[in-house]
Design an enzyme around this catalytic site. Structure first.
Site, short mmCIF file in Angstrom:
data_model
loop_
_atom_site.label_atom_id
_atom_site.label_comp_id
_atom_site.label_asym_id
_atom_site.label_seq_id
_atom_site.Cartn_x
_atom_site.Cartn_y
_atom_site.Cartn_z
CD GLU A 13 -1.72 2.32 -3.35
OE1 GLU A 13 -2.09 2.78 -2.15
OE2 GLU A 13 -0.86 1.48 -3.16
CE LYS B 26 -4.57 1.51 0.77
NZ LYS B 26 -2.99 2.00 0.22
CB CYS C 228 -2.13 -1.26 -1.65
SG CYS C 228 -0.30 -1.51 -1.25
CG MET D 142 -2.42 -11.09 1.56
SD MET D 142 -2.06 -12.53 2.66
CE MET D 142 -3.66 -12.72 3.08
#
Length: 599
Positions: free
Chosen positions: A48, A120, A153, A186
């Site tokens: 990122e 994003k 992110c 995750m």
């Protein structure tokens, strides 16, 4: 456009840019990307904001380093992509040429030049001071190496981001991040749950006191770790670049989880489109409910019953439940206080019935007024506890795989019918039509689902929108979904227990609702135990999940008071920051995408 169906090499560039230095960052990143391309990587992913660094106080501070897409940055990397016939994902700050708005973006470049971008959707606090929230949804770009999506992110904290990519037909999910651990933790679940290759590119240094841990990872569509950089502790911050490689096999684009998408029930997921704004008047009633429930935080506990059933023998299984409860109540009362909740596995008194003839299954069906409910009501009254159990329910000539919640008075507080039936269920079970969340006195708001429903994150997502404090999942899990957790051991402040399962852990965290699992065990049945309570913030020092063994009969007693407070992320923050406008693909009828013939 799938041309090359052979396995190919992918690379993650764990690159650490210098803040406020666009030109040098592009120069140095080009060198690293070229190295990966020279070594044969056909897909290269960078972190990122890789061309600028991450921490900017406002638009004015970022203005000298912002770029358009396409623009200076894409032009530089297009040369590498063309020369080496590769695909490159660059995390960067973008200015829209038409309106001057800024975005935290990722761009995909291929052998023929600029392909597409992602902005994003779910932002973290830092970029809120300069970036507009993404306005493109989650596009999927068709390339000769597969269908590629990008998210960034904080998006990983919302199941919807990766799920939309999968529903839209992605094969590969590229994930630029600047992570202290939460977002990276995750990715294994999102890979397995959605049948995607996931490539998470992180940094490994410290910027303005914010430390990024490395641990960039490539996950396969079945949740296996294919490559990972080392975990970097804050005192060992690493500024140099690290590159890792993994093989991507297009034959794996057709997989069990990808096929599972065709069993989604979009008609049931409409509440995902609700945005719970700050003037949510129901919240005040729920706060009062929670205050009534709390009392002494250590007084409320739950017993999760894990046992090996005798298939089709209600009396034997009832006897086992009674015995387990008797012993548990005797031990719990003097040590841990009030037993507020008991959870039994799916089909508690019959066990899994897939091996039985249809006529035998039909004979095991019962109504609300028959033996199973009556016996369970007696137990709820005897122990003055809420009791959750599963049964074959007969109603209007149809059979359902049902779980019921009884009150301490023995009343039926709620029942939930299995929504997503398995192949073995289809012989006899009619799918349910409602996602159930109900309020209880003494426990809180409870979402009820049945076993395999957990494999569909939309179910828990709807429960979160409806303010579930707890999600209860009676299960008959035998490894048909989910994967044992394989995160870097240092990523969690308190190490994950052995036998932790990705799907159940992810559910608790993306719904911000503690999740209680009761599962069967038994080698001959193929059931894998792992009854558990999964918690809200295990990565950053919150309460640790507690998980039972895989192969023993036992009762797992766990505290269920809502003790985690003042967290960086909670259900209220989740509901306020969801980007429902872009979740529409999740509530549309699934359009079948033919699976690739990779033979």
């Amino acid at each position: 456009m799938m041309g090359n169906r052979r396995p190919f090499k992918a690379a993650i560039i764990e690159f650490n840019p210098c803040l406020n230095n666009l030109n040098d960052n592009i120069k140095h990143l080009l060198k690293e990307v070229t190295e990966a391309a020279e070594k044969g990587a056909k897909l290269i992913v960078t972190p990122e904001m890789a061309t600028t660094g991450y921490h900017y106080e406002n638009r004015r501070a970022l203005k000298p380093y912002i770029d358009t897409i396409p623009g200076k940055t894409t032009a530089a990397f297009e040369k590498v992509a063309k020369h080496y016939q590769t695909h490159i994902v660059i995390g960067m700050a973008e200015v829209d040429v038409e309106d001057g708005l800024y975005y935290n973006s990722a761009v995909l470049i291929g052998p023929d030049g600029y392909i597409g971008k992602y902005r994003k959707i779910h932002q973290w606090a830092t970029e809120n001071s300069w970036a507009s929230w993404g306005d493109m949804g989650v596009p999927v770009y068709e390339t000769e190496i597969g269908n590629i999506s990008m998210i960034i992110c904080m998006d990983a904290s919302y199941f919807e981001s990766a799920r939309i990519a999968a529903v839209n037909g992605a094969d590969i999910l590229c994930f630029p991040t600047n992570s202290t651990g939460g977002s990276l933790s995750m990715l294994q679940a999102w890979a397995e749950m959605n049948g995607l290759y996931v490539l998470g590119a992180n940094r490994s240094n410290t910027e303005k006191g914010y430390h990024m841990i490395g641990a960039s990872t490539v996950w396969s569509p079945n949740g296996e770790k294919l490559a990972e950089t080392s975990y970097i502790e804050e005192e060992k911050t690493r500024n140099e670049t690290t590159i890792i490689y993994a093989e991507i096999d297009p034959a794996e684009y057709d997989n069990r989880s990808k096929r599972r998408l065709q069993s989604r029930q979009p008609d049931l997921y409409g509440d995902l489109m609700l945005h719970i704004g700050p003037w949510d008047f129901t919240k005040y009633e729920l706060i009062k409910e929670a205050e009534d429930v709390q009392g002494n935080e250590m007084s409320n506990c739950a017993a999760l019953l894990q046992y090996t059933p005798v298939i089709g023998d209600k009396k034997a299984n009832l006897s086992k439940i009674k015995s387990l409860l008797k012993d548990t109540a005797a031990e719990t009362k003097p040590k841990k206080g009030l037993l507020s909740l008991v959870v039994c596995p799916e089909l508690s008194l019959t066990g899994p019935v897939h091996s039985l003839e249809l006529t035998a299954i039909q004979q095991l069906g019962e109504t609300d007024h028959d033996e199973t409910v009556n016996e369970m009501q007696k137990l709820a009254c005897m122990y003055q506890t809420h009791l959750v159990f599963g049964m074959i329910e007969s109603d209007s000539h149809a059979l359902y795989n049902t779980v019921m919640l009884l009150t301490p008075a023995g009343d039926i507080a709620a029942k939930a019918r299995k929504l997503h039936v398995t192949e073995s269920d289809e012989r006899w079970a009619t799918p349910g039509k409602d996602i159930v969340v109900t309020s209880t006195k003494g426990v809180g708001r409870v979402g009820l689902m049945v076993g395999y429903d957990a494999a569909f994150p939309e179910t828990a997502g709807v429960m979160a929108v409806n303010h579930a404090d707890f999600i209860i999942v009676p299960s008959c899990w035998h490894g048909d979904y989910g994967k044992e957790m394989a995160l870097h051991t240092k990523m969690m402040e308190n190490k994950y227990p052995t036998n932790t399962m990705t799907t159940w852990d992810a559910m608790a965290r993306f719904a911000q609702a503690k999740t209680l699992i009761a599962n069967f065990t038994g080698t001959k049945l193929g059931c894998r135990g792992g009854s558990a309570i999964y918690t809200l913030d295990p990565i950053y020092g919150g309460e640790t999940p507690i998980v039972a063994s895989s192969d023993k009969e036992e009762v797992l007693v766990v505290a269920i008071a809502q003790t985690e407070k003042d967290c960086w992320f909670d259900q209220n923050k989740l509901l306020l920051s969801r980007r429902t406008h872009y979740y529409r693909p999740l509530v549309k009828k699934f359009e079948h995408v033919p699976m690739l013939d990779c033979n």
